[in-house]
Design a protein around this motif. Structure first.
Motif, PDB file in Angstrom:
ATOM      1  N   LEU A   1      85.433   5.932 106.252  1.00 14.82           N
ATOM      2  CA  LEU A   1      83.900   5.733 106.252  1.00 14.82           C
ATOM      3  C   LEU A   1      84.396   4.297 104.528  1.00 14.82           C
ATOM      4  O   LEU A   1      84.894   5.241 103.636  1.00 14.82           O
ATOM      5  CB  LEU A   1      82.892   5.857 106.100  1.00 14.82           C
ATOM      6  CG  LEU A   1      82.484   6.661 106.972  1.00 14.82           C
ATOM      7  CD1 LEU A   1      82.036   8.189 107.550  1.00 14.82           C
ATOM      8  CD2 LEU A   1      82.231   6.713 108.434  1.00 14.82           C
ATOM      9  N   ALA A   2      83.801   3.504 104.544  1.00 19.56           N
ATOM     10  CA  ALA A   2      84.019   2.974 103.151  1.00 19.56           C
ATOM     11  C   ALA A   2      82.682   3.698 102.533  1.00 19.56           C
ATOM     12  O   ALA A   2      81.976   2.848 102.188  1.00 19.56           O
ATOM     13  CB  ALA A   2      83.392   1.671 103.855  1.00 19.56           C
ATOM     14  N   LEU A   3      82.085   4.480 102.150  1.00 20.41           N
ATOM     15  CA  LEU A   3      80.903   5.748 101.485  1.00 20.41           C
ATOM     16  C   LEU A   3      81.467   6.255 100.522  1.00 20.41           C
ATOM     17  O   LEU A   3      83.344   7.084 100.896  1.00 20.41           O
ATOM     18  CB  LEU A   3      80.149   6.006 102.926  1.00 20.41           C
ATOM     19  CG  LEU A   3      79.638   5.407 103.847  1.00 20.41           C
ATOM     20  CD1 LEU A   3      79.133   6.510 104.924  1.00 20.41           C
ATOM     21  CD2 LEU A   3      78.673   4.528 102.839  1.00 20.41           C
ATOM     22  N   PRO A   4      81.064   6.662  99.654  1.00 23.35           N
ATOM     23  CA  PRO A   4      81.699   7.338  99.101  1.00 23.35           C
ATOM     24  C   PRO A   4      82.115   8.696  99.629  1.00 23.35           C
ATOM     25  O   PRO A   4      81.254   9.200 100.643  1.00 23.35           O
ATOM     26  CB  PRO A   4      80.414   8.173  97.357  1.00 23.35           C
ATOM     27  CG  PRO A   4      80.083   6.658  97.911  1.00 23.35           C
ATOM     28  CD  PRO A   4      79.590   6.316  99.298  1.00 23.35           C
ATOM     29  N   ASP A   5      82.808   9.860  98.778  1.00 28.19           N
ATOM     30  CA  ASP A   5      82.935  11.029  99.985  1.00 28.19           C
ATOM     31  C   ASP A   5      81.987  12.089  99.779  1.00 28.19           C
ATOM     32  O   ASP A   5      82.101  12.816 101.002  1.00 28.19           O
ATOM     33  CB  ASP A   5      84.640  11.304  99.081  1.00 28.19           C
ATOM     34  CG  ASP A   5      86.006  10.953  99.240  1.00 28.19           C
ATOM     35  OD1 ASP A   5      85.767  10.054 100.333  1.00 28.19           O
ATOM     36  OD2 ASP A   5      86.340  10.389  97.945  1.00 28.19           O
ATOM     37  N   PHE A   6      81.431  12.170  98.695  1.00 26.49           N
ATOM     38  CA  PHE A   6      80.594  13.267  98.386  1.00 26.49           C
ATOM     39  C   PHE A   6      78.986  12.948  98.023  1.00 26.49           C
ATOM     40  O   PHE A   6      79.487  12.666  96.684  1.00 26.49           O
ATOM     41  CB  PHE A   6      80.789  14.066  97.275  1.00 26.49           C
ATOM     42  CG  PHE A   6      79.829  16.142  97.132  1.00 26.49           C
ATOM     43  CD1 PHE A   6      79.644  16.731  98.036  1.00 26.49           C
ATOM     44  CD2 PHE A   6      79.067  15.482  96.255  1.00 26.49           C
ATOM     45  CE1 PHE A   6      78.971  17.183  98.151  1.00 26.49           C
ATOM     46  CE2 PHE A   6      77.933  16.539  95.844  1.00 26.49           C
ATOM     47  CZ  PHE A   6      78.479  17.546  96.966  1.00 26.49           C
ATOM     48  N   LYS A   7      77.970  12.270  98.798  1.00 27.46           N
ATOM     49  CA  LYS A   7      76.504  11.685  98.693  1.00 27.46           C
ATOM     50  C   LYS A   7      77.044  10.616  98.038  1.00 27.46           C
ATOM     51  O   LYS A   7      77.901   9.497  98.160  1.00 27.46           O
ATOM     52  CB  LYS A   7      76.019  12.509  97.948  1.00 27.46           C
ATOM     53  CG  LYS A   7      75.641  14.206  98.170  1.00 27.46           C
ATOM     54  CD  LYS A   7      75.324  15.143  97.165  1.00 27.46           C
ATOM     55  CE  LYS A   7      74.772  16.442  98.550  1.00 27.46           C
ATOM     56  NZ  LYS A   7      73.552  17.152  97.546  1.00 27.46           N
ATOM     57  N   ASN A   8      76.841   9.735  96.548  1.00 21.99           N
ATOM     58  CA  ASN A   8      77.131   8.808  95.903  1.00 21.99           C
ATOM     59  C   ASN A   8      78.599   9.436  94.912  1.00 21.99           C
ATOM     60  O   ASN A   8      78.438   8.090  94.339  1.00 21.99           O
ATOM     61  CB  ASN A   8      76.142   8.663  94.900  1.00 21.99           C
ATOM     62  CG  ASN A   8      75.600   9.375  93.830  1.00 21.99           C
ATOM     63  OD1 ASN A   8      75.937  10.289  93.699  1.00 21.99           O
ATOM     64  ND2 ASN A   8      74.921   8.691  93.308  1.00 21.99           N
ATOM     65  N   ILE A   9      79.022  10.267  94.712  1.00 22.06           N
ATOM     66  CA  ILE A   9      80.654  10.630  94.446  1.00 22.06           C
ATOM     67  C   ILE A   9      81.743   9.752  95.014  1.00 22.06           C
ATOM     68  O   ILE A   9      82.273  10.762  96.349  1.00 22.06           O
ATOM     69  CB  ILE A   9      80.469  11.801  93.423  1.00 22.06           C
ATOM     70  CG1 ILE A   9      79.044  11.839  92.785  1.00 22.06           C
ATOM     71  CG2 ILE A   9      81.528  12.315  92.177  1.00 22.06           C
ATOM     72  CD1 ILE A   9      78.959  13.279  92.263  1.00 22.06           C
ATOM     73  N   GLU A  10      82.471   9.680  94.365  1.00 23.54           N
ATOM     74  CA  GLU A  10      84.694   9.213  95.099  1.00 23.54           C
ATOM     75  C   GLU A  10      84.915  10.092  94.726  1.00 23.54           C
ATOM     76  O   GLU A  10      84.549   9.875  92.721  1.00 23.54           O
ATOM     77  CB  GLU A  10      84.377   7.656  94.772  1.00 23.54           C
ATOM     78  CG  GLU A  10      85.492   7.552  95.318  1.00 23.54           C
ATOM     79  CD  GLU A  10      85.524   7.371  97.297  1.00 23.54           C
ATOM     80  OE1 GLU A  10      87.180   7.101  97.927  1.00 23.54           O
ATOM     81  OE2 GLU A  10      84.667   7.340  97.738  1.00 23.54           O
TER      82      GLU A  10
ATOM     83  N   LYS B   1      79.969  -5.412  96.760  1.00 21.11           N
ATOM     84  CA  LYS B   1      78.817  -4.274  97.891  1.00 21.11           C
ATOM     85  C   LYS B   1      80.445  -3.274  97.396  1.00 21.11           C
ATOM     86  O   LYS B   1      79.310  -2.163  97.548  1.00 21.11           O
ATOM     87  CB  LYS B   1      78.860  -4.986  99.114  1.00 21.11           C
ATOM     88  CG  LYS B   1      77.293  -6.247  98.613  1.00 21.11           C
ATOM     89  CD  LYS B   1      77.352  -6.855 100.278  1.00 21.11           C
ATOM     90  CE  LYS B   1      76.633  -7.757 100.020  1.00 21.11           C
ATOM     91  NZ  LYS B   1      76.161  -8.447 101.829  1.00 21.11           N
ATOM     92  N   ALA B   2      81.928  -3.273  97.940  1.00 23.48           N
ATOM     93  CA  ALA B   2      82.119  -2.528  97.822  1.00 23.48           C
ATOM     94  C   ALA B   2      81.522  -1.406  96.955  1.00 23.48           C
ATOM     95  O   ALA B   2      82.044  -0.110  96.606  1.00 23.48           O
ATOM     96  CB  ALA B   2      83.755  -2.674  97.727  1.00 23.48           C
ATOM     97  N   LEU B   3      82.124  -2.165  96.067  1.00 22.11           N
ATOM     98  CA  LEU B   3      82.188  -1.485  94.438  1.00 22.11           C
ATOM     99  C   LEU B   3      80.990  -0.353  94.359  1.00 22.11           C
ATOM    100  O   LEU B   3      80.903   0.703  93.898  1.00 22.11           O
ATOM    101  CB  LEU B   3      82.250  -2.419  92.703  1.00 22.11           C
ATOM    102  CG  LEU B   3      82.560  -1.997  92.243  1.00 22.11           C
ATOM    103  CD1 LEU B   3      83.933  -1.666  91.606  1.00 22.11           C
ATOM    104  CD2 LEU B   3      82.481  -2.846  90.786  1.00 22.11           C
ATOM    105  N   VAL B   4      79.841  -1.738  94.253  1.00 23.06           N
ATOM    106  CA  VAL B   4      78.208  -1.286  94.214  1.00 23.06           C
ATOM    107  C   VAL B   4      78.112   0.701  94.896  1.00 23.06           C
ATOM    108  O   VAL B   4      77.951   1.619  94.587  1.00 23.06           O
ATOM    109  CB  VAL B   4      77.363  -1.399  94.773  1.00 23.06           C
ATOM    110  CG1 VAL B   4      75.968  -0.580  94.655  1.00 23.06           C
ATOM    111  CG2 VAL B   4      77.522  -2.505  93.356  1.00 23.06           C
ATOM    112  N   LYS B   5      78.053   0.124  96.544  1.00 21.46           N
ATOM    113  CA  LYS B   5      78.248   1.198  97.398  1.00 21.46           C
ATOM    114  C   LYS B   5      79.442   2.664  97.150  1.00 21.46           C
ATOM    115  O   LYS B   5      78.957   3.587  97.797  1.00 21.46           O
ATOM    116  CB  LYS B   5      78.521   0.442  98.719  1.00 21.46           C
ATOM    117  CG  LYS B   5      78.498   1.732  99.711  1.00 21.46           C
ATOM    118  CD  LYS B   5      79.614   1.248 101.085  1.00 21.46           C
ATOM    119  CE  LYS B   5      78.649   0.086 101.546  1.00 21.46           C
ATOM    120  NZ  LYS B   5      78.889  -0.838 103.165  1.00 21.46           N
TER     121      LYS B   5
END
Length: 247
Positions: free
Chosen positions: A46-55, A156-160
Motif C-alpha cells: 500500500l502507498a501508506l506509511p508502515d505504522f500509523k503515520n510513520i514510514e 500527495k505521495a510525500l505528505v501521505k
C-alpha cells in the motif's frame, strides 16, 4: 513527540531488548521484513506509511546505502513504463533476450545507459512537473520528454507517506549460514516538506531508480513488470532537508 511516535519508540525498545533475531528472509530485504515481523506488521504494497503515520526504513549500521522515500511511476502518459522499456531499454540475457530498462537518473546531468540512450530528470517549474528526458548518446539529441510526474501528485505521495520517518539501524552477523540482526538504533525524522524535496532533487541529492523488467513466466509472460520507480536518498543527506526528533 506525538503519541504515534511514542508508541513506536516503545515497540522499538521491545525489539531491541530481544537481542539477535534470525532473519526471516534471505537477501537485502531481510532486515526490513524481520523488523516488521517483530512488531507484528503485516506485509503489504500500500502507498501508506508502515505504522500509523510513520514510514519505517531499516538499514545496516555500517551501510551508506540509500533509502527509498517512495516509489512512483510517471503520471503521464498511460502505460508509460511499457513505452519506455520497449523504446529505450536494452536487450537482456537475464530476461531471455527481452528488453528491460534499469537506470538511475538525477537532475544534475544525463547518465550513460547501455542502450545507447542517456537519461535525466528536468524540473519544469513553469508547468509544475518532473520530466524524464531521453537523449541519444551518439548525437546528444533529446529524443523524448513526454513522460512526467506532476508536482501535485508527488506532494500527495510525500505528505501521505513521509510525515514521519523511522530509520532503524541494526548490526548483522552470520552463524551457520543464517543472518542475524541486532536492532539497536532509532532515528525519528520529520520535516521533509515538498519544498525541501524539490531542493534535494535540484541539488542532485535525490536519485530516481527506474526498474522496469518483463515477466518471464506465468500468465503475464512477455508483459512489462514494473519493479518500482524509487525516489532515493542517502540517510546522512536526508538530514540536510529534514529534522531528527528522536535519536
Amino acid at each position: 513527540m506525538n503519541k504515534n511516535c511514542e508508541e513506536f519508540k516503545e515497540l522499538f525498545d521491545e525489539v531491541r531488548k530481544k537481542g539477535w533475531i534470525a532473519s526471516h528472509r534471505k537477501g537485502n530485504t531481510g532486515i526490513g521484513k524481520t523488523f516488521e515481523d517483530a512488531i507484528h506488521k503485516k506485509e503489504d504494497n500500500l502507498a501508506l506509511p508502515d505504522f500509523k503515520n510513520i514510514e519505517i526504513k531499516s538499514q545496516r549500521n555500517a551501510s551508506s546505502s540509500m533509502i527509498t522515500l517512495f516509489t512512483k511511476s510517471p503520471d503521464y502518459p498511460k502505460k508509460v513504463n511499457s513505452f519506455l522499456r520497449e523504446n529505450f531499454g536494452n536487450f537482456s540475457k537475464e530476461y531471455d533476450g527481452k528488453k528491460i530498462l534499469h537506470t538511475t537518473v538525477s537532475t544534475k546531468h544525463f547518465n550513460t545507459h547501455v542502450s545507447g540512450n542517456d537519461f535525466k530528470i528536468f524540473i519544469d517549474k513553469n508547468n509544475k512537473r518532473l520530466v524524464l528526458q531521453v537523449r541519444k548518446h551518439e548525437t546528444q539529441e533529446i529524443i523524448y520528454e513526454n513522460a512526467y510526474w506532476s508536482f501535485e501528485n508527488l506532494e500527495k505521495a510525500l505528505v501521505k507517506k513521509l510525515k514521519f520517518i523511522a530509520v532503524i539501524g541494526a548490526d548483522e552477523k552470520v552463524e551457520n549460514n543464517i543472518n542475524y540482526f541486532l536492532y539497536n538504533k532509532l532515528q525519528l525524522i520529520t520535516g521533509l516538506t515538498f519544498e525541501n524535496f524539490l531542493k534535494a532533487l535540484e541539488n542532485g541529492d535525490i536519485f530516481v531508480d527506474i526498474r522496469i523488467g518483463v515477466y518471464n513466466t506465468g500468465k503475464n509472460i512477455g508483459k512489462t513488470h514494473d519493479h518500482g520507480t524509487g525516489f532515493r536518498i542517502k540517510l546522512d543527506t536526508l538530514l540536510k532537508y529534514a529534522t531528527i526528533i528522536e535519536e
